[in-house]
Scaffold this motif. Structure first.
Motif, PDB file in Angstrom:
ATOM      1  N   ASP A  48       0.814  -1.218   0.000  1.00 12.49           N
ATOM      2  CA  ASP A  48       0.000   0.000   0.000  1.00 12.49           C
ATOM      3  C   ASP A  48       0.850   1.273   0.000  1.00 12.49           C
ATOM      4  O   ASP A  48       0.429   2.305  -0.520  1.00 12.49           O
ATOM      5  CB  ASP A  48      -0.935   0.029   1.214  1.00 12.49           C
ATOM      6  CG  ASP A  48      -1.993  -1.052   1.151  1.00 12.49           C
ATOM      7  OD1 ASP A  48      -2.286  -1.548   0.041  1.00 12.49           O
ATOM      8  OD2 ASP A  48      -2.529  -1.397   2.214  1.00 12.49           O
ATOM      9  N   CYS A  49       2.049   1.195   0.560  1.00 14.64           N
ATOM     10  CA  CYS A  49       2.928   2.371   0.616  1.00 14.64           C
ATOM     11  C   CYS A  49       3.611   2.641  -0.723  1.00 14.64           C
ATOM     12  O   CYS A  49       4.246   3.677  -0.888  1.00 14.64           O
ATOM     13  CB  CYS A  49       3.968   2.202   1.717  1.00 14.64           C
ATOM     14  SG  CYS A  49       5.226   0.956   1.344  1.00 14.64           S
ATOM     15  N   CYS A  70       7.743  -5.949   3.163  1.00 20.86           N
ATOM     16  CA  CYS A  70       7.814  -4.649   2.502  1.00 20.86           C
ATOM     17  C   CYS A  70       9.044  -3.937   3.067  1.00 20.86           C
ATOM     18  O   CYS A  70       9.152  -3.785   4.285  1.00 20.86           O
ATOM     19  CB  CYS A  70       6.548  -3.843   2.797  1.00 20.86           C
ATOM     20  SG  CYS A  70       6.680  -2.116   2.275  1.00 20.86           S
ATOM     21  N   CYS A  87       7.855  -0.872   5.267  1.00 16.96           N
ATOM     22  CA  CYS A  87       6.940  -0.982   6.410  1.00 16.96           C
ATOM     23  C   CYS A  87       7.216  -2.175   7.336  1.00 16.96           C
ATOM     24  O   CYS A  87       7.040  -2.054   8.539  1.00 16.96           O
ATOM     25  CB  CYS A  87       5.503  -1.107   5.912  1.00 16.96           C
ATOM     26  SG  CYS A  87       4.947   0.255   4.896  1.00 16.96           S
TER      27      CYS A  87
END
Length: 65
Positions: A26-27, A40, A43
């Motif tokens: 999502d980032c 990730c 994150c």
């Protein structure tokens, strides 16, 4: 986390033999599979301080996770 830090973590994941996946978190950072774990670089390490992948990467010279 700034872009340089994420790029540094991506480099370390690749050096450790992790596989960059074709999907993104999502980032916006690409996801990696390392030791059977999907992580990730932007994150995952902040959320999982005892992750085996984090432990492996923190053993590298100059690693800052």
């Amino acid at each position: 986390m700034d872009e340089d830090e994420v790029l540094s973590k991506i480099t370390k994941l690749l050096e450790q033999g992790c596989t960059m996946l074709a999907t993104h978190h999502d980032c916006g950072a690409p996801l990696f599979r390392c030791q059977g774990e999907v992580v990730c670089p932007g994150c995952s390490f902040a959320d999982e301080p005892n992750s085996p992948v984090r432990a492996q990467l923190s053993g590298l010279p100059g690693a800052k996770l």
